[in-house]
Write a protein that holds these residues in place. Structure first.
Motif, PDB file in Angstrom:
ATOM      1  N   PRO A   1      42.052  36.069  33.809  1.00  0.00           N
ATOM      2  CA  PRO A   1      42.824  37.030  33.023  1.00  0.00           C
ATOM      3  C   PRO A   1      42.475  38.471  33.371  1.00  0.00           C
ATOM      4  CG  PRO A   1      40.918  36.350  31.766  1.00  0.00           C
ATOM      5  CD  PRO A   1      40.851  35.601  33.096  1.00  0.00           C
ATOM      6  N   ASP A   2      43.240  39.405  32.810  1.00  0.00           N
ATOM      7  CA  ASP A   2      42.869  40.807  32.939  1.00  0.00           C
ATOM      8  C   ASP A   2      41.809  41.137  31.896  1.00  0.00           C
ATOM      9  OD1 ASP A   2      44.154  41.126  30.476  1.00  0.00           O
ATOM     10  OD2 ASP A   2      45.952  42.035  31.338  1.00  0.00           O
ATOM     11  N   ARG A   3      41.483  42.405  31.767  1.00  0.00           N
ATOM     12  CA  ARG A   3      40.401  42.781  30.859  1.00  0.00           C
ATOM     13  C   ARG A   3      40.747  42.551  29.397  1.00  0.00           C
ATOM     14  NH1 ARG A   3      38.930  48.484  33.876  1.00  0.00           N
ATOM     15  NH2 ARG A   3      37.688  47.584  35.583  1.00  0.00           N
ATOM     16  N   ASP A   4      42.025  42.396  29.114  1.00  0.00           N
ATOM     17  CA  ASP A   4      42.451  42.130  27.742  1.00  0.00           C
ATOM     18  C   ASP A   4      42.610  40.640  27.466  1.00  0.00           C
ATOM     19  OD1 ASP A   4      42.618  44.868  27.003  1.00  0.00           O
ATOM     20  OD2 ASP A   4      44.539  45.007  28.053  1.00  0.00           O
ATOM     21  N   GLY A   5      42.231  39.817  28.466  1.00  0.00           N
ATOM     22  CA  GLY A   5      42.320  38.378  28.270  1.00  0.00           C
ATOM     23  C   GLY A   5      43.698  37.797  28.515  1.00  0.00           C
ATOM     24  N   VAL A   6      44.601  38.585  29.111  1.00  0.00           N
ATOM     25  CA  VAL A   6      45.967  38.123  29.370  1.00  0.00           C
ATOM     26  C   VAL A   6      46.037  37.535  30.773  1.00  0.00           C
ATOM     27  CG1 VAL A   6      48.402  38.773  29.425  1.00  0.00           C
ATOM     28  CG2 VAL A   6      46.840  39.953  27.866  1.00  0.00           C
ATOM     29  N   THR A   7      46.567  36.346  30.911  1.00  0.00           N
ATOM     30  CA  THR A   7      46.624  35.651  32.197  1.00  0.00           C
ATOM     31  C   THR A   7      47.861  36.073  32.994  1.00  0.00           C
ATOM     32  OG1 THR A   7      47.923  33.793  31.361  1.00  0.00           O
ATOM     33  CG2 THR A   7      45.504  33.646  31.153  1.00  0.00           C
ATOM     34  N   PRO A   8      47.881  35.778  34.301  1.00  0.00           N
ATOM     35  CA  PRO A   8      49.081  36.055  35.092  1.00  0.00           C
ATOM     36  C   PRO A   8      50.329  35.386  34.527  1.00  0.00           C
ATOM     37  CG  PRO A   8      47.235  35.644  36.554  1.00  0.00           C
ATOM     38  CD  PRO A   8      46.760  35.328  35.166  1.00  0.00           C
ATOM     39  N   LEU A   9      50.188  34.151  34.048  1.00  0.00           N
ATOM     40  CA  LEU A   9      51.341  33.452  33.468  1.00  0.00           C
ATOM     41  C   LEU A   9      51.864  34.188  32.241  1.00  0.00           C
ATOM     42  CD1 LEU A   9      53.315  31.119  33.207  1.00  0.00           C
ATOM     43  CD2 LEU A   9      51.511  29.806  32.031  1.00  0.00           C
ATOM     44  N   GLN A  10      50.983  34.611  31.388  1.00  0.00           N
ATOM     45  CA  GLN A  10      51.402  35.332  30.187  1.00  0.00           C
ATOM     46  C   GLN A  10      52.088  36.644  30.529  1.00  0.00           C
ATOM     47  OE1 GLN A  10      47.480  35.239  28.397  1.00  0.00           O
ATOM     48  NE2 GLN A  10      48.136  33.779  26.829  1.00  0.00           N
ATOM     49  N   HIS A  11      51.568  37.348  31.546  1.00  0.00           N
ATOM     50  CA  HIS A  11      52.209  38.589  31.989  1.00  0.00           C
ATOM     51  C   HIS A  11      53.610  38.301  32.543  1.00  0.00           C
ATOM     52  CE1 HIS A  11      49.389  41.870  31.448  1.00  0.00           C
ATOM     53  NE2 HIS A  11      48.395  41.122  31.909  1.00  0.00           N
ATOM     54  N   ALA A  12      53.731  37.240  33.341  1.00  0.00           N
ATOM     55  CA  ALA A  12      55.032  36.886  33.927  1.00  0.00           C
ATOM     56  C   ALA A  12      56.035  36.544  32.834  1.00  0.00           C
ATOM     57  CB  ALA A  12      54.868  35.723  34.898  1.00  0.00           C
ATOM     58  N   GLU A  13      55.590  35.783  31.858  1.00  0.00           N
ATOM     59  CA  GLU A  13      56.491  35.412  30.757  1.00  0.00           C
ATOM     60  C   GLU A  13      56.904  36.630  29.949  1.00  0.00           C
ATOM     61  OE1 GLU A  13      54.969  30.826  29.909  1.00  0.00           O
ATOM     62  OE2 GLU A  13      54.013  32.507  28.854  1.00  0.00           O
ATOM     63  N   ALA A  14      55.965  37.531  29.684  1.00  0.00           N
ATOM     64  CA  ALA A  14      56.261  38.727  28.894  1.00  0.00           C
ATOM     65  C   ALA A  14      57.256  39.633  29.600  1.00  0.00           C
ATOM     66  CB  ALA A  14      54.970  39.486  28.598  1.00  0.00           C
ATOM     67  N   ARG A  15      57.245  39.607  30.939  1.00  0.00           N
ATOM     68  CA  ARG A  15      58.141  40.461  31.718  1.00  0.00           C
ATOM     69  C   ARG A  15      59.477  39.790  32.020  1.00  0.00           C
ATOM     70  NH1 ARG A  15      53.201  42.262  32.336  1.00  0.00           N
ATOM     71  NH2 ARG A  15      52.788  44.390  33.061  1.00  0.00           N
ATOM     72  N   GLY A  16      59.621  38.546  31.637  1.00  0.00           N
ATOM     73  CA  GLY A  16      60.847  37.826  31.915  1.00  0.00           C
ATOM     74  C   GLY A  16      60.977  37.375  33.351  1.00  0.00           C
ATOM     75  N   TYR A  17      59.836  37.234  34.039  1.00  0.00           N
ATOM     76  CA  TYR A  17      59.838  36.780  35.430  1.00  0.00           C
ATOM     77  C   TYR A  17      59.808  35.246  35.440  1.00  0.00           C
ATOM     78  CZ  TYR A  17      58.503  41.639  36.571  1.00  0.00           C
ATOM     79  OH  TYR A  17      58.453  43.012  36.704  1.00  0.00           O
ATOM     80  N   GLY A  18      60.938  34.629  35.150  1.00  0.00           N
ATOM     81  CA  GLY A  18      60.995  33.189  34.981  1.00  0.00           C
ATOM     82  C   GLY A  18      60.590  32.401  36.205  1.00  0.00           C
ATOM     83  N   GLU A  19      61.044  32.823  37.387  1.00  0.00           N
ATOM     84  CA  GLU A  19      60.715  32.100  38.614  1.00  0.00           C
ATOM     85  C   GLU A  19      59.216  32.146  38.885  1.00  0.00           C
ATOM     86  OE1 GLU A  19      61.454  29.687  41.830  1.00  0.00           O
ATOM     87  OE2 GLU A  19      62.899  30.373  40.325  1.00  0.00           O
ATOM     88  N   ILE A  20      58.621  33.316  38.711  1.00  0.00           N
ATOM     89  CA  ILE A  20      57.178  33.460  38.934  1.00  0.00           C
ATOM     90  C   ILE A  20      56.411  32.657  37.894  1.00  0.00           C
ATOM     91  CG2 ILE A  20      55.276  35.106  38.738  1.00  0.00           C
ATOM     92  CD1 ILE A  20      56.993  37.109  40.267  1.00  0.00           C
ATOM     93  N   ALA A  21      56.843  32.728  36.653  1.00  0.00           N
ATOM     94  CA  ALA A  21      56.176  31.954  35.597  1.00  0.00           C
ATOM     95  C   ALA A  21      56.217  30.460  35.932  1.00  0.00           C
ATOM     96  CB  ALA A  21      56.843  32.216  34.255  1.00  0.00           C
ATOM     97  N   GLY A  22      57.344  29.991  36.455  1.00  0.00           N
ATOM     98  CA  GLY A  22      57.460  28.590  36.820  1.00  0.00           C
ATOM     99  C   GLY A  22      56.521  28.194  37.934  1.00  0.00           C
ATOM    100  N   ILE A  23      56.382  29.074  38.920  1.00  0.00           N
ATOM    101  CA  ILE A  23      55.463  28.790  40.037  1.00  0.00           C
ATOM    102  C   ILE A  23      54.044  28.653  39.520  1.00  0.00           C
ATOM    103  CG2 ILE A  23      54.453  29.735  42.157  1.00  0.00           C
ATOM    104  CD1 ILE A  23      57.188  31.189  42.569  1.00  0.00           C
TER     105      ILE A  23
END
Length: 225
Positions: free
Chosen positions: A197-219
């Motif tokens: 995760p980043d320093r706030d404990g947020v993972t790449p998947l969570q960031h992708a989902e929050a940004r609406g990056y559906g394809e990246i979130a799926g990967i």
């Protein structure tokens, strides 16, 4: 409010402040010797100057060696000649960039492969962010460069001083488009840790989902992230 200001600085201001700086027109006009030969891609002049005792790692006003100049000019023959005559392939200029990271940012896969072939280490810590060439390439979505760096042994999970891995940068600083999708896919398929995760404990998947990056979130999700 302070958190918003900090985020704006990290995402927008800081990268501009510390961006790579290629030789300016004025710099080039003042070059002679090895710096000029590197800029012009004159391998014969490089070998001749090296044989006469010229300093292969001399610095210009920005700390660029002839090897840095060759990389900025995408002169592969010059870079090979410099390496063959003993130039330091892992030198860092004043902004803490090496040949490999310069080539990675320029999206120059052939120069990236050549730099590693000539001894430029893919695990070298570069930039004021204590990153790597892989992180720089992932940030920009340069997926072919990312693949070549991975093949060359670049560390997949290095965390820079912003608290981000290459995968995190591809998500947080990417645009979610096809280039960054291919970048994320290359990193995930190579075994990058999707749970860091980043320093706030947020993972790449969570960031992708929050940004609406559906394809990246799926990967990432399919990789177990």
């Amino acid at each position: 409010m302070m958190r918003v200001i900090l985020s704006f600085f990290l995402l927008v201001v800081a990268p501009m402040v510390h961006a790579q700086t290629p030789p300016s027109t004025a710099d080039v006009a003042g070059y002679d010797g090895l710096h000029l030969a590197a800029h012009e891609g004159d391998a014969d002049a490089i070998r001749r100057l090296a044989a006469s005792g010229a300093d292969l790692d001399a610095r210009d006003r920005a700390g660029r060696t002839p090897a840095h100049v060759a990389a900025f000019a995408s002169n592969e023959t010059a870079l090979r000649a410099l390496a063959e005559t003993g130039a330091d392939m892992n030198a860092l200029e004043n902004r803490v960039y090496d040949v490999l990271t310069i080539a990675a940012v320029a999206d120059d896969p052939e120069m990236v492969s050549l730099a590693m072939e000539l001894g430029n280490r893919p695990d070298l810590i570069t930039s004021v962010y204590d990153g790597t060439a892989l992180i720089a390439a992932a940030h920009l979505g340069h997926h072919e460069v990312v693949r070549r760096l991975i093949a060359g042994g670049a560390p997949l999970d290095h965390v820079n001083n912003l608290g981000w891995t290459a995968l995190m940068e591809a998500v947080v600083l990417g645009n979610g488009g096809t280039d960054h999708q291919a970048t994320v896919r290359a990193l995930v398929e190579a075994g990058a840790d999707t749970t860091i995760p980043d320093r706030d404990g947020v993972t790449p998947l969570q960031h992708a989902e929050a940004r609406g990056y559906g394809e990246i979130a799926g990967i990432i999700r399919n990789a177990g992230g």
